[in-house]
Design a protein around this motif. Structure first.
Motif, PDB file in Angstrom:
ATOM      1  N   TYR A 189       4.267   8.631   5.345  1.00  0.00           N
ATOM      2  CA  TYR A 189       3.142   9.560   5.411  1.00  0.00           C
ATOM      3  C   TYR A 189       3.591  10.899   5.987  1.00  0.00           C
ATOM      4  O   TYR A 189       3.167  11.966   5.523  1.00  0.00           O
ATOM      5  N   GLY A 190       4.473  10.864   6.990  1.00  0.00           N
ATOM      6  CA  GLY A 190       4.981  12.107   7.558  1.00  0.00           C
ATOM      7  C   GLY A 190       5.727  12.936   6.532  1.00  0.00           C
ATOM      8  O   GLY A 190       5.527  14.154   6.430  1.00  0.00           O
ATOM      9  N   THR A 191       6.594  12.293   5.752  1.00  0.00           N
ATOM     10  CA  THR A 191       7.349  13.045   4.737  1.00  0.00           C
ATOM     11  C   THR A 191       6.446  13.505   3.609  1.00  0.00           C
ATOM     12  O   THR A 191       6.688  14.562   3.008  1.00  0.00           O
TER      13      THR A 191
ATOM     14  N   LEU B 121       0.833  -1.203   0.000  1.00  0.00           N
ATOM     15  CA  LEU B 121       0.000   0.000   0.000  1.00  0.00           C
ATOM     16  C   LEU B 121       0.870   1.256   0.000  1.00  0.00           C
ATOM     17  O   LEU B 121       0.564   2.247  -0.674  1.00  0.00           O
ATOM     18  N   GLY B 122       1.971   1.215   0.763  1.00  0.00           N
ATOM     19  CA  GLY B 122       2.893   2.348   0.753  1.00  0.00           C
ATOM     20  C   GLY B 122       3.511   2.557  -0.616  1.00  0.00           C
ATOM     21  O   GLY B 122       3.621   3.693  -1.097  1.00  0.00           O
ATOM     22  N   PHE B 123       3.913   1.454  -1.271  1.00  0.00           N
ATOM     23  CA  PHE B 123       4.453   1.561  -2.631  1.00  0.00           C
ATOM     24  C   PHE B 123       3.397   2.119  -3.588  1.00  0.00           C
ATOM     25  O   PHE B 123       3.723   2.874  -4.508  1.00  0.00           O
TER      26      PHE B 123
ATOM     27  N   ARG C 246       2.566   9.775 -10.443  1.00  0.00           N
ATOM     28  CA  ARG C 246       1.556  10.274 -11.394  1.00  0.00           C
ATOM     29  C   ARG C 246       1.029  11.652 -11.009  1.00  0.00           C
ATOM     30  O   ARG C 246       0.114  12.174 -11.657  1.00  0.00           O
ATOM     31  N   GLU C 247       1.544  12.193  -9.892  1.00  0.00           N
ATOM     32  CA  GLU C 247       1.087  13.461  -9.339  1.00  0.00           C
ATOM     33  C   GLU C 247      -0.397  13.435  -8.980  1.00  0.00           C
ATOM     34  O   GLU C 247      -1.081  14.457  -9.040  1.00  0.00           O
ATOM     35  N   ASP C 248      -0.871  12.279  -8.562  1.00  0.00           N
ATOM     36  CA  ASP C 248      -2.223  12.146  -8.042  1.00  0.00           C
ATOM     37  C   ASP C 248      -2.113  12.197  -6.519  1.00  0.00           C
ATOM     38  O   ASP C 248      -2.068  11.172  -5.838  1.00  0.00           O
ATOM     39  N   PHE C 249      -2.029  13.396  -5.971  1.00  0.00           N
ATOM     40  CA  PHE C 249      -1.734  13.567  -4.555  1.00  0.00           C
ATOM     41  C   PHE C 249      -2.887  13.100  -3.666  1.00  0.00           C
ATOM     42  O   PHE C 249      -2.652  12.610  -2.552  1.00  0.00           O
ATOM     43  N   ARG C 250      -4.102  13.225  -4.140  1.00  0.00           N
ATOM     44  CA  ARG C 250      -5.251  12.761  -3.348  1.00  0.00           C
ATOM     45  C   ARG C 250      -5.202  11.241  -3.184  1.00  0.00           C
ATOM     46  O   ARG C 250      -5.373  10.726  -2.079  1.00  0.00           O
ATOM     47  N   ALA C 251      -4.947  10.528  -4.295  1.00  0.00           N
ATOM     48  CA  ALA C 251      -4.869   9.064  -4.221  1.00  0.00           C
ATOM     49  C   ALA C 251      -3.681   8.628  -3.359  1.00  0.00           C
ATOM     50  O   ALA C 251      -3.765   7.635  -2.625  1.00  0.00           O
TER      51      ALA C 251
ATOM     52  N   ALA D 272      -3.841   6.223  -0.027  1.00  0.00           N
ATOM     53  CA  ALA D 272      -3.064   4.986   0.066  1.00  0.00           C
ATOM     54  C   ALA D 272      -2.206   4.972   1.325  1.00  0.00           C
ATOM     55  O   ALA D 272      -2.135   3.959   2.040  1.00  0.00           O
ATOM     56  N   PHE D 273      -1.546   6.081   1.612  1.00  0.00           N
ATOM     57  CA  PHE D 273      -0.702   6.142   2.808  1.00  0.00           C
ATOM     58  C   PHE D 273      -1.536   5.990   4.071  1.00  0.00           C
ATOM     59  O   PHE D 273      -1.134   5.293   5.016  1.00  0.00           O
ATOM     60  N   ARG D 274      -2.708   6.632   4.106  1.00  0.00           N
ATOM     61  CA  ARG D 274      -3.539   6.543   5.306  1.00  0.00           C
ATOM     62  C   ARG D 274      -4.098   5.129   5.471  1.00  0.00           C
ATOM     63  O   ARG D 274      -4.216   4.629   6.597  1.00  0.00           O
TER      64      ARG D 274
END
Length: 618
Positions: A311-313, A273-275, A283-288, A292-294
């Motif tokens: 997630y912190g970084t 999930l992190g990967f 892909r610059e899909d920051f919302r997705a 995924a990180f959460r």
């Protein structure tokens, strides 16, 4: 059961051999000692203890009965008794590896971890072949964020014993410490010695990841996954490695398809999930990516070190330091947090400190980036701050403009430092904001040795004869982000001015790359300065950098050192996507962190033509 009775002659021969081996002139006692060791090997502790006690009464100046008695006490988890027996053995033979290892284990039972790892290191140095001790040492050093040091000590043991098992323990230690090249060699040696082991075959895949041989990894992973009798836990790990390789090859869609695999190991699914979050960043899909990180964060209790850090970084890369810092704090394992709690860095606690010890972590580049934040921390006037790190950092820290002292990591245990007086250097990020960085960046706090700078500059000017002097660094060995951050040297050379003297700033053996690149630009003079060891002599490396007219580098330690030194003409190639480190934010130049680096960002993932064109036009 058939028992074999030794002849009188054979018994005398065995007694003579035992007497010589155990250093006991009394042949009967020597045989008793031998039987005690045999009982110990057969896990018959009571019998071993009785025999050893008998010998200890007759020969108290011989170390062997005390070693056996100490080992039996360890098996019973009797820490005090084990300590006394092993200390008695070491009074007789201070460098005995079994005594050192045994006393170290007794210290672990007494929760004296720092004494234990020091004893284990001595045992290894003195020739110990105690594999359980090696595992325990690797585990403890990993908990203390000292895995690379553990790997280097264990490698001595592996080279001596020449067994796959100890090579594999060594490889895992290096991998935990992110010493990728050393881990790859150790995994390969384990597989060479025991090629059929599934763990060693997976180790070979890890070696391919660390060497950035991604296509070969994918082929190897597919071959292993085709085996029907593969245990589920191993299958999950192989799928995860394959996903990392696919993403490194830029095949984000195929990498994301890995999520369809039915994972049985939650930790491996969490990593995948992190990967996938990194794939979305590419892909610059920051919302997705955030989703995924959460999702990864909440899959396993505590979140897991890797995903908390990721997630912190991510949040801090977005500019939200306040939200990101508490997640970033989770990068440290629980054992480290019991020793140095995150709460130690809280403003109300720092405000009461008259002395503070900043403990190093991660790589040199991260340390250079994080150290100057101490100037933003709410310490009282006159507080004495000491940075605790590797010896190679000492001259730079002591000459810096931060006004802090330096102590080697190995010295702190002897300095009477209270736990509340220590914080990890990365915990300082809680005192940052985008606005604070914009008002006052962090760069230019280091000072190179002016004498070394002038001597180095004079040598280079003599060679250059009026031509530009440009330093270059082009490769990162990071297994996950390195391929996205790196480029071929001959590609980088296209951006350099005609006739320049090009000084190699890249660590490692680069002779073949330099020779090949020189053929692509015969007008340039490519020079490797053998007088400067970039890895061992950071002070010399700093002087080398400040002797250059210009530096062109990828995002690595060279770039961070240029920022910390305030080099006036440094150009850093920044990749698009997840490989863009959080320090640099998502856009802009000069950099937001140091304030003196010119960042040249990719417009398309994997395409360096735009950044190189910008540098060539200077």
């Amino acid at each position: 059961m058939i028992q074999t009775t030794l002849s009188r002659k054979d018994r005398r021969a065995r007694a003579a051999k035992a007497a010589k081996y155990y250093g006991i002139a009394d042949s009967a006692a020597a045989l008793t000692m031998h039987e005690a060791y045999e009982a110990l090997a057969a896990a018959d502790g009571p019998h071993a203890a009785r025999l050893a006690h008998e010998v200890s009464q007759a020969h108290p100046a011989n170390r062997h009965p005390w070693l056996v008695l100490g080992t039996v006490a360890l098996d019973r988890r009797e820490a005090e008794a084990a300590t006394k027996f092993f200390e008695r053995a070491l009074l007789i033979a201070p460098t005995d590896p079994m005594g050192l290892a045994g006393l170290g284990k007794a210290r672990v039972l007494k929760a004296d971890i720092f004494a234990a790892i020091d004893l284990f290191a001595q045992a290894i140095e003195r020739g110990s072949e105690d594999v359980p001790m090696a595992r325990l040492y690797a585990d403890l050093m990993g908990r203390l964020d000292r895995s690379t040091t553990a790997g280097r000590n264990l490698r001595k043991m592996a080279e001596r014993m020449k067994t796959a098992e100890i090579w594999f323990i060594t490889a895992d230690a290096f991998a935990t410490g992110e010493s990728n090249a050393e881990a790859a060699l150790a995994y390969e040696e384990a597989a060479r010695l025991s090629p059929a082991s599934i763990a060693h075959r997976i180790g070979l895949l890890k070696a391919k990841l660390f060497r950035q041989h991604y296509r070969s990894l994918i082929v190897g992973a597919d071959a292993l996954l085709a085996e029907a009798d593969l245990p589920p836990a191993h299958r999950d790990e192989i799928v995860t490695l394959r996903m990392a390789a696919l993403r490194a090859c830029g095949e984000t869609q195929r990498a994301l398809e890995t999520l369809s695999h039915r994972f049985e190991d939650p930790a491996q699914f969490q990593r995948v999930l992190g990967f996938s979050g990194n794939c979305h960043l590419d892909r610059e899909d920051f919302r997705a990516a955030r989703i995924a990180f959460r999702e990864a964060l909440h899959l396993v209790d505590g979140g897991g070190l890797w995903v908390r850090r990721a997630y912190g970084t991510f949040l801090m890369g977005e500019g939200d330091f306040a939200a990101g810092a508490p997640y970033y704090a989770g990068r440290q394992p629980d054992a480290n947090r019991r020793r140095i709690p995150y709460e130690n860095s809280e403003p109300e606690r720092l405000a009461t400190r008259d002395r503070l010890f900043l403990v190093d972590e991660q790589g040199i580049g991260d340390q250079l980036a994080l150290l100057p934040i101490i100037g933003r921390a709410p310490l009282p006037a006159g507080a004495k701050v000491t940075f605790v790190g590797e010896a190679r950092m000492k001259p730079l820290i002591e000459r810096s403009g931060l006004g802090i002292a330096f102590a080697e990591t190995t010295e702190v245990d002897k300095m009477g430092v209270a736990p509340e007086e220590m914080i990890f250097v990365g915990d300082l990020v809680r005192y940052l904001s985008v606005e604070a960085l914009a008002a006052r960046p962090l760069g230019g706090y280091l000072n190179a040795d002016p004498v070394q700078v002038e001597m180095t500059r004079a040598r280079y000017r003599e060679m250059a004869q009026g031509r530009p002097i440009v330093g270059v660094a082009w490769h990162s060995s990071d297994a996950i982000t390195g391929a996205h951050r790196s480029l071929a040297l001959e590609t980088m050379l296209r951006a350099l001015p005609e006739g320049a003297l090009v000084v190699n700033l890249q660590y490692g053996d680069r002779e073949a790359e330099l020779a090949q690149a020189a053929r692509s630009r015969p007008d340039l003079t490519l020079f490797h300065d053998a007088a400067i060891d970039q890895f061992a002599d950071l002070d010399g490396f700093a002087a080398q950098i400040m002797a250059l007219d210009r530096v062109v580098s990828i995002d690595n330690t060279t770039a961070h050192l240029c920022g910390a030194l305030g080099h006036p003409d440094t150009h850093v190639l920044i990749p698009k996507g997840a490989a863009c480190m959080w320090y640099w934010g998502r856009q802009g130049s000069p950099d937001r962190w140091y304030g003196n680096l010119q960042l040249h960002r990719q417009a398309q993932l994997g395409d360096w033509s735009g950044p190189l064109s910008e540098i060539a036009a200077l």
